[in-house]
Design an enzyme around this catalytic site. Structure first.
Site: not given
Ligand code: BGC
Length: 266
Positions: A65-66, A92, A165, A169
C-alpha cells in the site's frame, strides 16, 4: 528511433490494472525488468507478471500500500533483492473517492491524498535514495534514475465534485517540479504525465454509452484515450530518448486541457 531499456529495472505502482498495467507491459516489452506493484488486486498483478515472464521478460508482482511508509520501504527492498538495481519508478497508484463537498468525508479526503500524493512522495523518496547510492550506471542509461509521476489533466483543470482528487493531482505537479529542481544535478530525471480520459476501470461510467458522447465534447481529438497512448509515453520518458526532458509534464489528453468549450465562446 528504437528504444531499449535492456538491463534496467522499473517499479510501477498500481500496476494491477489500467494505466499502471499498460505501463508495466510496455516497459517489459522494451526490455526492462519490472516490479508489478499492487495493493489489493494480487491476482491480476500476478497474472500480468507471469505473462511477462512467459513471453521472455522479467517481472515480479509485489503487494504494498503506497500510502504506508513501511509497505513502501519493503516494496523497494524486495525490488532490489529481486533485480539488484533500480533505474525507473513510475509512481502511478491513484484512486478517486468522489463526493460533493458537503458530503465529502474526511476519510474520503485522506484516502485520496494518502494514495495519490503521499504515496508518490514515499515512493519517490525511496527511489531517490537508491538512485543516489547507485549513481549513473555507465552503458545502461545516461541518467542515474528516472521518475515518472502519474498526474492528470486535473492538475490543471478544476473538477467540481472531485476536490480531493484535483487537489492531490495539483500537489503531484508541484511535488514533481520541486523534486526535479532539487535532484536534477544528481543526473536524476523527474517528469510527469497528465492523462485525460483514458479507457480504464477508474472512469468506466464516464466512457461508455451516452456518457461517452458527453465526454467526447470535452476531447477535441474526438476519441477516448487508450492505455497504450500513455504507456508509450512512459517508455519514452523512461529512456535516454528523452534525456534532456527534466521537470516537464506531458499532457496526453486528446486536447482536453485546451478548454475546448471555449472554441466558439468566451
Ligand atoms: C480521471 C478520470 C477522468 C479524467 C478526465 C482522470 O484523471 O481519473 O476519471 O475521466 O481525468 O476528466
Amino acid at each position: 528511433m528504437r528504444i531499449s531499456l535492456e538491463q534496467q529495472v522499473a517499479v510501477v505502482t498500481g500496476a494491477s490494472s489500467g494505466i499502471g498495467a499498460g505501463a508495466a507491459r510496455a516497459l517489459a516489452a522494451a526490455g526492462a525488468a519490472v516490479v508489478v506493484n499492487y495493493n489489493r488486486q494480487a491476482e491480476p498483478a500476478q497474472a500480468l507478471a507471469a505473462q511477462i515472464n512467459q513471453s521472455g521478460g522479467r517481472a515480479l508482482a509485489i503487494g504494498a500500500d503506497v500510502s504506508r511508509e513501511d509497505d513502501v520501504e519493503r516494496l523497494f527492498a524486495q525490488a532490489l533483492d529481486a533485480f539488484g538495481h533500480l533505474d525507473i519508478l513510475v509512481a502511478n497508484s491513484g484512486l478517486q473517492k468522489d463526493a460533493a463537498i458537503s458530503d465529502m468525508t474526511l476519510e474520503q479526503w485522506n484516502t485520496v491524498i494518502g494514495v495519490n500524493l503521499t504515496g508518490q512522495f514515499l515512493c519517490a523518496r525511496a527511489a531517490l535514495r537508491i538512485f543516489n547510492r547507485q549513481g549513473v550506471r555507465a552503458g545502461v542509461s545516461r541518467a542515474a534514475g528516472k521518475i515518472i509521476h502519474m498526474s492528470s489533466v486535473h492538475q490543471l483543470i478544476p473538477w467540481a465534485g472531485h476536490v480531493n482528487y484535483a487537489a492531490s493531482k495539483g500537489g503531484v505537479e508541484m511535488l514533481m517540479r520541486s523534486l526535479a529542481q532539487e535532484v536534477s544535478h544528481q543526473r536524476i530525471r523527474i517528469n510527469g504525465i497528465a492523462p485525460g480520459a483514458i479507457r480504464t476501470a477508474i472512469n468506466r461510467a464516464a466512457t461508455e454509452g451516452d456518457a461517452e458522447q458527453a465526454l467526447l465534447k470535452l476531447i477535441p481529438y474526438g476519441r477516448v484515450g487508450d492505455v497504450e497512448d500513455v504507456a508509450n509515453a512512459v517508455v519514452w520518458l523512461a529512456s535516454d530518448a528523452s534525456d534532456y526532458v527534466v521537470g516537464s509534464t506531458l499532457f496526453i489528453d486528446g486536447g482536453m486541457s485546451l478548454y475546448p468549450e471555449f472554441k466558439d465562446n468566451g
